[in-house]
Design an enzyme around this catalytic site. Structure first.
Site, PDB file in Angstrom:
ATOM      1  N   GLY A  21       2.877  -6.086   2.335  1.00 54.36           N
ATOM      2  CA  GLY A  21       3.379  -4.759   2.023  1.00 54.36           C
ATOM      3  C   GLY A  21       4.863  -4.663   2.319  1.00 54.36           C
ATOM      4  N   GLY A  22       5.462  -3.543   1.951  1.00 52.78           N
ATOM      5  CA  GLY A  22       6.869  -3.305   2.255  1.00 52.78           C
ATOM      6  C   GLY A  22       7.799  -3.771   1.156  1.00 52.78           C
ATOM      7  N   ASP A  23       9.079  -3.605   1.404  1.00 49.76           N
ATOM      8  CA  ASP A  23      10.114  -3.926   0.426  1.00 49.76           C
ATOM      9  C   ASP A  23      10.783  -5.246   0.811  1.00 49.76           C
ATOM     10  OD1 ASP A  23      12.773  -3.501  -1.197  1.00 49.76           O
ATOM     11  OD2 ASP A  23      11.447  -1.894  -1.871  1.00 49.76           O
TER      12      ASP A  23
ATOM     13  N   CYS B 189      14.218  -3.078   3.924  1.00 50.08           N
ATOM     14  CA  CYS B 189      12.990  -2.281   3.769  1.00 50.08           C
ATOM     15  C   CYS B 189      13.151  -1.179   2.725  1.00 50.08           C
ATOM     16  CB  CYS B 189      12.551  -1.698   5.113  1.00 50.08           C
ATOM     17  SG  CYS B 189      12.306  -2.949   6.401  1.00 50.08           S
TER      18      CYS B 189
ATOM     19  N   THR C 196      13.167  -7.835   3.076  1.00 49.47           N
ATOM     20  CA  THR C 196      13.669  -8.076   4.419  1.00 49.47           C
ATOM     21  C   THR C 196      14.306  -9.452   4.476  1.00 49.47           C
ATOM     22  OG1 THR C 196      13.187  -7.850   6.778  1.00 49.47           O
ATOM     23  CG2 THR C 196      11.623  -9.129   5.465  1.00 49.47           C
TER      24      THR C 196
ATOM     25  N   ILE D  30       7.780  -4.774  10.054  1.00 48.12           N
ATOM     26  CA  ILE D  30       6.390  -5.173   9.874  1.00 48.12           C
ATOM     27  C   ILE D  30       6.055  -5.181   8.387  1.00 48.12           C
ATOM     28  CG2 ILE D  30       3.981  -4.476  10.223  1.00 48.12           C
ATOM     29  CD1 ILE D  30       4.780  -3.427  12.951  1.00 48.12           C
TER      30      ILE D  30
END
Length: 230
Positions: A71-73, A169, A75, A139
């Protein structure tokens, strides 16, 4: 399961550790391995979550970019950053509660940083660990058939200039910081690893912690870094 295996992989390419996680996922799904915690530093790399916006990568300058299933954008991972990959079964630990799993990971980082005199907090609805508007731990997780992979990245002594090449992110208003920047002196990754391991075992309720044995059957791949890099 009350035993937690752990392994410090040293410095290893992101794709090698991703392949390793896939192999460990398979072992976990076939109930051939205990829960495992991997610690690693990656060479410079940008990673995009499954829904990440490629436009948030502003400049690569010879840094590879990898799309992932977490998940997430976007990093950054690189030297001086401690990345932790838990490969654990949520059925036995948290009754499949992914939200609680993320909160527990955040708590591990909060307590680890507190050991070094750094007061941090959560910042809902965003994940990760913060000091005001400065993010010190990110995370990005994935869960497959109740087994976790990917994980948490804690900025110990990284070169923060690499974060300027992305929108970390996907949050244009946020800044990024590190333990070194907040304390003013370089920190030992070994010491941070030790404290994170302690808090992870405590928070997730493991009674025993065991370094992956040199002779470990199906887990021998964890002891052959050359094989992982091939």
């Amino acid at each position: 399961m009350s035993t937690l295996l752990f392994k410090n992989l040293g410095t290893l390419e992101f794709t090698a550790v991703l392949h390793l996680q896939e192999r460990l996922l398979d072992l976990k799904q076939r109930e051939l391995a205990e829960d495992i915690l991997l610690f690693v530093e990656h060479p410079h790399v940008f990673t995009l979550g499954r829904g990440g916006n490629e436009g948030n990568v502003l400049s690569t300058q010879e840094v590879p970019v990898h799309r992932t299933s977490r998940g997430g954008d976007v990093t950054y991972h690189g030297p001086g950053q401690l990345v932790v990959y838990p490969i654990i079964d949520l059925r036995s630990k948290l009754r499949k509660d992914v939200h609680r799993y993320v909160r527990n990971l955040e708590q591990c980082a909060i307590q680890t940083l507190a050991d070094f005199g750094i007061a941090t907090t959560r910042r809902p609805p965003y994940t990760g660990i913060w000091i005001e508007n400065r993010k010190i731990a990110a995370i990005g997780i994935a869960v497959r058939r109740c087994i976790t992979f990917h994980g948490i990245a804690l900025n110990v002594n990284p070169d923060l200039r690499y974060f300027k090449r992305i929108v970390p992110c996907g949050l244009a208003w946020a800044d990024v910081t590190s333990m070194e920047k907040e304390i003013g002196v370089e920190q030992s990754l070994g010491d941070v690893t030790e404290r994170f391991l302690h808090h992870f075992a405590e928070i997730f309720g493991y009674h025993d912690m065991l370094a992956v044995p040199e002779q470990s059957g199906d887990l021998n791949v964890l002891n052959d870094v050359n094989d992982l890099n091939s």
